[in-house]
Design an enzyme around this catalytic site. Structure first.
Site, PDB file in Angstrom:
ATOM      1  N   LYS A  77       0.841  -1.203   0.000  1.00 43.80           N
ATOM      2  CA  LYS A  77       0.000   0.000   0.000  1.00 43.80           C
ATOM      3  C   LYS A  77       0.869   1.244   0.000  1.00 43.80           C
ATOM      4  O   LYS A  77       1.759   1.399   0.834  1.00 43.80           O
ATOM      5  CB  LYS A  77      -0.908   0.047   1.234  1.00 43.80           C
ATOM      6  CG  LYS A  77      -1.881   1.223   1.138  1.00 43.80           C
ATOM      7  CD  LYS A  77      -2.666   1.470   2.420  1.00 43.80           C
ATOM      8  CE  LYS A  77      -2.029   2.503   3.318  1.00 43.80           C
ATOM      9  NZ  LYS A  77      -1.927   3.843   2.720  1.00 43.80           N
ATOM     10  N   GLU A  86       9.779  -0.092  10.865  1.00 44.00           N
ATOM     11  CA  GLU A  86      10.745   1.020  10.840  1.00 44.00           C
ATOM     12  C   GLU A  86       9.968   2.258  11.250  1.00 44.00           C
ATOM     13  O   GLU A  86       9.168   2.772  10.476  1.00 44.00           O
ATOM     14  CB  GLU A  86      11.323   1.201   9.435  1.00 44.00           C
ATOM     15  CG  GLU A  86      12.169   0.043   8.934  1.00 44.00           C
ATOM     16  CD  GLU A  86      13.458  -0.133   9.721  1.00 44.00           C
ATOM     17  OE1 GLU A  86      13.914   0.842  10.372  1.00 44.00           O
ATOM     18  OE2 GLU A  86      14.004  -1.252   9.688  1.00 44.00           O
ATOM     19  N   CYS A 136      13.018   9.992   9.432  1.00 40.14           N
ATOM     20  CA  CYS A 136      13.014   9.418  10.779  1.00 40.14           C
ATOM     21  C   CYS A 136      14.411   9.442  11.386  1.00 40.14           C
ATOM     22  O   CYS A 136      14.550   9.366  12.599  1.00 40.14           O
ATOM     23  CB  CYS A 136      12.420   8.014  10.783  1.00 40.14           C
ATOM     24  SG  CYS A 136      12.637   7.136   9.263  1.00 40.14           S
ATOM     25  N   GLU A 191       8.730  13.738  17.977  1.00 38.39           N
ATOM     26  CA  GLU A 191       9.222  13.791  16.596  1.00 38.39           C
ATOM     27  C   GLU A 191       8.411  14.839  15.842  1.00 38.39           C
ATOM     28  O   GLU A 191       7.210  14.672  15.634  1.00 38.39           O
ATOM     29  CB  GLU A 191       9.057  12.420  15.931  1.00 38.39           C
ATOM     30  CG  GLU A 191       9.675  12.375  14.553  1.00 38.39           C
ATOM     31  CD  GLU A 191       9.579  10.998  13.907  1.00 38.39           C
ATOM     32  OE1 GLU A 191       8.539  10.333  14.057  1.00 38.39           O
ATOM     33  OE2 GLU A 191      10.566  10.596  13.255  1.00 38.39           O
TER      34      GLU A 191
HETATM   35  P1  ADP Z   1       3.150   9.483   8.575  1.00 39.61           P
HETATM   36  O1  ADP Z   1       2.923  10.356   9.747  1.00 39.61           O
HETATM   37  O2  ADP Z   1       4.541   9.406   8.098  1.00 39.61           O
HETATM   38  O3  ADP Z   1       2.139   9.653   7.493  1.00 39.61           O
HETATM   39  P2  ADP Z   1       1.770   7.106   9.278  1.00 39.61           P
HETATM   40  O4  ADP Z   1       2.239   6.056  10.203  1.00 39.61           O
HETATM   41  O5  ADP Z   1       0.525   7.835   9.603  1.00 39.61           O
HETATM   42  O6  ADP Z   1       3.009   8.048   9.138  1.00 39.61           O
HETATM   43  O7  ADP Z   1       1.597   6.535   7.812  1.00 39.61           O
HETATM   44  C1  ADP Z   1       2.478   5.606   7.241  1.00 39.61           C
HETATM   45  C2  ADP Z   1       1.670   4.631   6.428  1.00 39.61           C
HETATM   46  O8  ADP Z   1       0.791   3.938   7.300  1.00 39.61           O
HETATM   47  C3  ADP Z   1       0.787   5.264   5.353  1.00 39.61           C
HETATM   48  O9  ADP Z   1       0.771   4.429   4.217  1.00 39.61           O
HETATM   49  C4  ADP Z   1      -0.572   5.284   6.012  1.00 39.61           C
HETATM   50  O10 ADP Z   1      -1.627   5.243   5.076  1.00 39.61           O
HETATM   51  C5  ADP Z   1      -0.539   3.993   6.798  1.00 39.61           C
HETATM   52  N1  ADP Z   1      -1.476   3.958   7.915  1.00 39.61           N
HETATM   53  C6  ADP Z   1      -1.962   4.979   8.648  1.00 39.61           C
HETATM   54  N2  ADP Z   1      -2.817   4.531   9.591  1.00 39.61           N
HETATM   55  C7  ADP Z   1      -2.895   3.196   9.456  1.00 39.61           C
HETATM   56  C8  ADP Z   1      -3.599   2.142  10.138  1.00 39.61           C
HETATM   57  N3  ADP Z   1      -4.417   2.400  11.154  1.00 39.61           N
HETATM   58  N4  ADP Z   1      -3.404   0.882   9.733  1.00 39.61           N
HETATM   59  C9  ADP Z   1      -2.550   0.599   8.728  1.00 39.61           C
HETATM   60  N5  ADP Z   1      -1.883   1.528   8.033  1.00 39.61           N
HETATM   61  C10 ADP Z   1      -2.035   2.810   8.390  1.00 39.61           C
END
Ligand code: ADP
Length: 482
Positions: A168, A242, A277, A379
């Site tokens: 994804k 990560e 990060c 962060e």
């Molecule tokens: P950032 O703050 O860098 O966007 P996130 O952890 O929110 O970090 O997002 C990183 C990835 O995780 C993105 O692809 C986002 O769509 C996905 N993501 C966000 N929330 C969820 C969730 N509840 N379950 C699975 N994937 C998620």
């Protein structure tokens, strides 16, 4: 999206808009995948896995090498796409990222012959050996900050090891990864790689919970990483995570020079708007050099040319989206309102002129900071550097380690013994001495504490993250037939 070898829309036809953050204009729409789309992708990947795992490893490697060649041919198109959708400057970030993605496929393609097991000398009448077998369908979820590089880092080792994948993209940066998927699709058998575009709480959560996904590889925030781990625990699926960081940069008095100042700018990832990060966002400066080092640093940081990510002259581009931009602004605002914090350079973004047209945030440094402030603990994922004074080596190591993160660290000193002693005491998965560069292929990279589990970038990472070991023991001493 790429599902089951077809370029397809989401089943329910919904879309997500993709914005160019340098200009605040919508540049594309992509499908908004839901759990029904995840189900189809996983079923396709399961089917493909049955055949892909049987392809001889070096043959799989050869296909990865062909993908690398294809990516080399389209570096400019890829760089342009990355710069447009992420806001990362094309010269300093987007082009190097496009180049690195090709390199990642070449590196892992060349390692296909190393998927070896071991033979264990138990005794003369028993053969005991292990095999490195693929796990099955890997679910990969990536963020927007280096989307193509991070996608390559998951696709190449997982597929090399014989797994199939459902990946994804991040909602804010799907276009470069779709280009990458196109290059892969032209070379790989159908359905070995499926790439979905969707939202985290819909598509991502559905992947995390899907019983057909036997391994989850996630890069993103610590909060979401925890939810992925929770979802995976239900079916005892292995995870690689990560996650975030708040990495310390420790400067000893003998490093009060331009090379260290340049290194700090690089370690802070200012030219990625510090959306990294591994950003060395807590700067521990020895009291003896505190003011003179900061003066040089402020001069160099403020000289970075910020502007249109697609302009070759630009050093530093735009923050990814409004939400992140507002978050960074709120941290800066908090710093400005703290009576003890001294603004050395930067501050709130421009409200008029060309830089007000995108999500541009100046490199910002606060001096006289405390390691206990929220700005020094959380962060920020933006160009806000906290400079903290120290006097005593034990004290600075204690402060550096006083964080629930443990991703990267940087130590700056001409005295290598002193630098290495400190490097060994710092709680981090990766410590750099006298440099602040990016990860290098071959080096196992990953975090400790709440910065993650597992390693990437290396042969070891491919073996540990994307294979499972099977032991086979054979009795060589059965009685002769009567
Ligand atoms: P950032 O703050 O860098 O966007 P996130 O952890 O929110 O970090 O997002 C990183 C990835 O995780 C993105 O692809 C986002 O769509 C996905 N993501 C966000 N929330 C969820 C969730 N509840 N379950 C699975 N994937 C998620």
């Amino acid at each position: 999206m790429l599902i089951a070898g077809q370029w397809t829309d989401a089943l329910d036809g919904q879309h997500i808009e993709v914005e160019n953050p340098g200009r605040r204009i919508i540049v594309a729409t992509v499908p908004r995948a839901q759990s029904a789309d995840v189900n189809i992708a996983v079923a396709a990947a399961q089917k493909a896995f049955a055949e892909w795992r049987k392809v001889p490893p070096r043959q799989r490697g050869k296909l990865l090498l062909q993908i690398a060649d294809k990516l080399d041919e389209q570096i400019e198109q890829m760089a342009h796409t990355i710069a447009m959708e992420t806001g990362n400057a094309i010269r300093t970030q987007a082009r190097p990222e496009a180049t690195a993605a090709a390199d990642i496929f070449r590196y892992f393609g060349g390692l296909a012959g190393e998927l070896k097991g071991e033979q264990i000398p138990i005794n003369e009448s028993m053969l005991s050996y292990s095999r490195r077998e693929p796990i099955g369908v890997v679910g990969a979820i990536i963020p927007w900050n280096a989307p193509v590089l991070l996608a390559a880092l998951k696709i190449a080792p997982a597929l090399c090891a014989g797994n199939s994948m459902v990946l994804k993209t991040a909602e804010d940066a799907p276009l470069g990864v779709l280009l990458l998927a196109k290059a892969c699709d032209e070379i790989l058998p159908p359905s070995v790689l499926n790439v979905l575009t969707g939202l985290g709480h819909e598509c991502g959560a559905a992947m995390a919970e899907h019983p057909g996904i036997l391994k989850l590889s996630f890069t993103g925030s610590t909060a979401v990483g925890k939810s992925i781990m929770q979802a995976a625990s239900d079916r005892v699926a292995p995870v690689s995570l990560e996650l975030g960081g708040k990495s310390p940069s420790i400067v000893f008095p003998d490093a009060n020079d331009d090379w260290a100042v340049d290194g700090i700018i690089s370690a802070m990832r200012f030219t990625r708007q510090s959306q990294s990060c591994t950003a060395g966002s807590r700067l521990f400066l020895h009291a003896d050099i505190y003011d003179s080092f900061l003066e040089k640093l402020a001069q160099k940081a403020s000289a970075l040319k910020m502007g249109d990510p697609l302009d070759e002259a630009t050093d530093m581009g735009a923050i990814i989206n409004k939400k992140q931009f507002d978050k960074v602004c709120s941290y800066i605002d908090e710093g400005l309102s703290l009576p003890d914090a001294r603004l050395v350079t930067g501050g709130m973004p421009d409200t008029e002129g060309p830089l007000s047209e995108g999500y541009f945030s100046h490199p910002t440094i606060f001096a006289d900071a405390s390691n206990d402030w929220r700005l020094s603990r959380e962060e920020i994922f933006g160009p806000v550097l906290m400079a903290i004074r120290w006097n005593d080596e034990d004290e600075v190591v204690r402060m550096a380690n006083d964080s629930h993160y443990g991703l990267a660290a940087f130590v700056w000193s001409r005295d290598i013994g002193q630098a290495l002693r400190t490097a060994h005491r710092v709680e981090a998965g990766w410590v750099q001495v006298n440099q602040g560069i990016g990860q290098i292929l071959g080096q196992s990279y990953g975090g400790v504490k709440q910065s993650g589990i597992g390693r990437e970038y290396s042969l070891e990472s491919m073996l540990d993250s994307f294979t499972q070991k099977k032991s086979v023991t054979v009795n060589l001493d059965i009685p002769k037939p009567e």
